[in-house]
Design an enzyme around this catalytic site. Structure first.
Site, PDB file in Angstrom:
ATOM      1  CG  HIS A 274      -7.607  -3.146  -1.681  1.00 44.77           C
ATOM      2  ND1 HIS A 274      -7.064  -2.095  -0.970  1.00 44.77           N
ATOM      3  CD2 HIS A 274      -6.806  -4.213  -1.445  1.00 44.77           C
ATOM      4  CE1 HIS A 274      -6.002  -2.521  -0.317  1.00 44.77           C
ATOM      5  NE2 HIS A 274      -5.821  -3.802  -0.584  1.00 44.77           N
TER       6      HIS A 274
ATOM      7  CG  HIS B 267       0.006  -9.423  -2.619  1.00 44.85           C
ATOM      8  ND1 HIS B 267      -0.115  -8.094  -2.979  1.00 44.85           N
ATOM      9  CD2 HIS B 267      -0.868  -9.623  -1.619  1.00 44.85           C
ATOM     10  CE1 HIS B 267      -1.034  -7.532  -2.199  1.00 44.85           C
ATOM     11  NE2 HIS B 267      -1.505  -8.424  -1.381  1.00 44.85           N
TER      12      HIS B 267
ATOM     13  CG  HIS C 184      -1.889  -1.179   1.188  1.00 38.97           C
ATOM     14  ND1 HIS C 184      -2.655  -1.521   2.265  1.00 38.97           N
ATOM     15  CD2 HIS C 184      -2.154  -2.105   0.217  1.00 38.97           C
ATOM     16  CE1 HIS C 184      -3.358  -2.615   1.979  1.00 38.97           C
ATOM     17  NE2 HIS C 184      -3.062  -2.993   0.746  1.00 38.97           N
TER      18      HIS C 184
ATOM     19  CG  ASP D  12      -3.411  -5.110  -2.902  1.00 37.88           C
ATOM     20  OD1 ASP D  12      -2.978  -4.257  -2.106  1.00 37.88           O
ATOM     21  OD2 ASP D  12      -4.208  -6.016  -2.567  1.00 37.88           O
TER      22      ASP D  12
END
Ligand SMILES: [Zn+2]
Length: 306
Positions: A235, A262, A78, A239
């Protein structure tokens, strides 16, 4: 030209997964320094950790960086998204704990702090990573790809059985304050059924109903509900920008993520850099800079930040 933050700015809070408190300070750095983290609480080994794709450890729930001495920092995505989205290329980020504070679960407070301090132009030219041919990675039914484009665009699609999330898809061009207006205030999210499982694994110890959107079926359990009807996919795009920032320079290309996370975005960067014919380093002329994340950002864009 390259940039850095004009003055230092600090943030204090607990880590989402560790629950441990930490103070994080973004400090100005010189040209060609890049983004580095420094664990000020570590004694007897190297406290410096580069914000780079090749030191990221595969972790399903956050992006964790580990230096050659085994010193690590979790949940960097973030603050990395905030730096990329405001066009900061060089900074030293000091932190006195093992995990970046989660704050409100989004990048809004990092963005507000950075924009308030301002951006300083440095004397050295900026370069970017131009994607020359499509690169694709897959894990189960999740996919991620990069393909040629003259600027960074992010296209993301998610599909959850919980009706409160459901199917969401969004595409955005990252220039002209888009990240700040459209993405930076979107919070991390999880399903109520996953919370117990994460806690048993010693994760999400700092998670609350305020710093994460918790959904259960068609219900949003977090008080106040969603900040955007499609906050979850926003969101995921946040990311993705943070994880792509570990490339070390702005990327000129189209990122597409389908149920990606991720690990997959990091696998994508590894695949890109493993193939010297898939990319090239280019000097950013004025036309290129005009299309980068952060360029065109106006302080009034902050009004969109919750
Ligand atoms: Zn996140």
């Amino acid at each position: 030209m390259q940039t850095t933050i004009r003055h230092s700015v600090s943030f204090t809070g607990v880590g989402l997964h560790s629950g441990q408190p930490a103070r994080l300070t973004i400090r100005p750095a010189s040209a060609d320094h890049g983004i580095w983290f420094c664990r000020t609480d570590v004694i007897g080994c190297d406290p410096l950790i580069p914000a780079r794709w090749d030191v990221a450890e595969h972790s399903p729930l956050c992006t964790k960086l580990v230096n050659k001495d085994g010193v690590s920092l979790s949940t960097v995505e973030h603050v990395m998204a905030a730096l990329a989205g405001t066009g900061i290329h060089n900074a030293l980020i000091e932190i006195d704990g093992p995990e970046v504070p989660i704050l409100d679960g989004s990048a809004a407070q990092f963005v507000r702090g950075i924009v308030k301090q301002g951006v300083r132009l440095l004397a050295e030219p900026l370069y970017a990573i131009e994607v020359l041919k499509p690169v694709f990675v897959q894990k189960g039914d999740a996919t991620a790809s990069l393909s040629p484009a003259d600027s960074l665009r992010i296209d993301f699609e998610i599909d959850f059985v919980d009706a409160a999330i459901g199917h969401q898809q969004k595409t955005l061009h990252m220039a002209n304050g888009t990240f700040v207006r459209e993405l930076c205030d979107s919070r991390t999210f999880c399903r109520a059924s996953d919370v117990e499982m994460m806690r048993e694994k010693g994760l999400a110890l700092g998670g609350t109903m305020e710093n994460a959107v918790v959904v259960d079926g068609d219900e949003v359990l977090s008080p106040g509900g969603l900040r955007h009807t499609d906050e979850p996919v926003r969101h995921k795009m946040l990311d993705a920008l943070g994880d792509l920032a570990l490339a070390g320079a702005p990327i000129l290309g189209l990122y597409r993520g389908y149920k990606a996370g991720h690990t997959l975005t990091n696998m994508l960067l590894r695949a890109l850099f493993a193939d010297p014919t898939a990319y090239r380093i280019v000097d950013c002329d004025a036309a290129c800079v005009a299309r980068l994340p952060g360029t065109g950002l106006h302080v009034s864009d902050l009004a969109a930040v919750a």
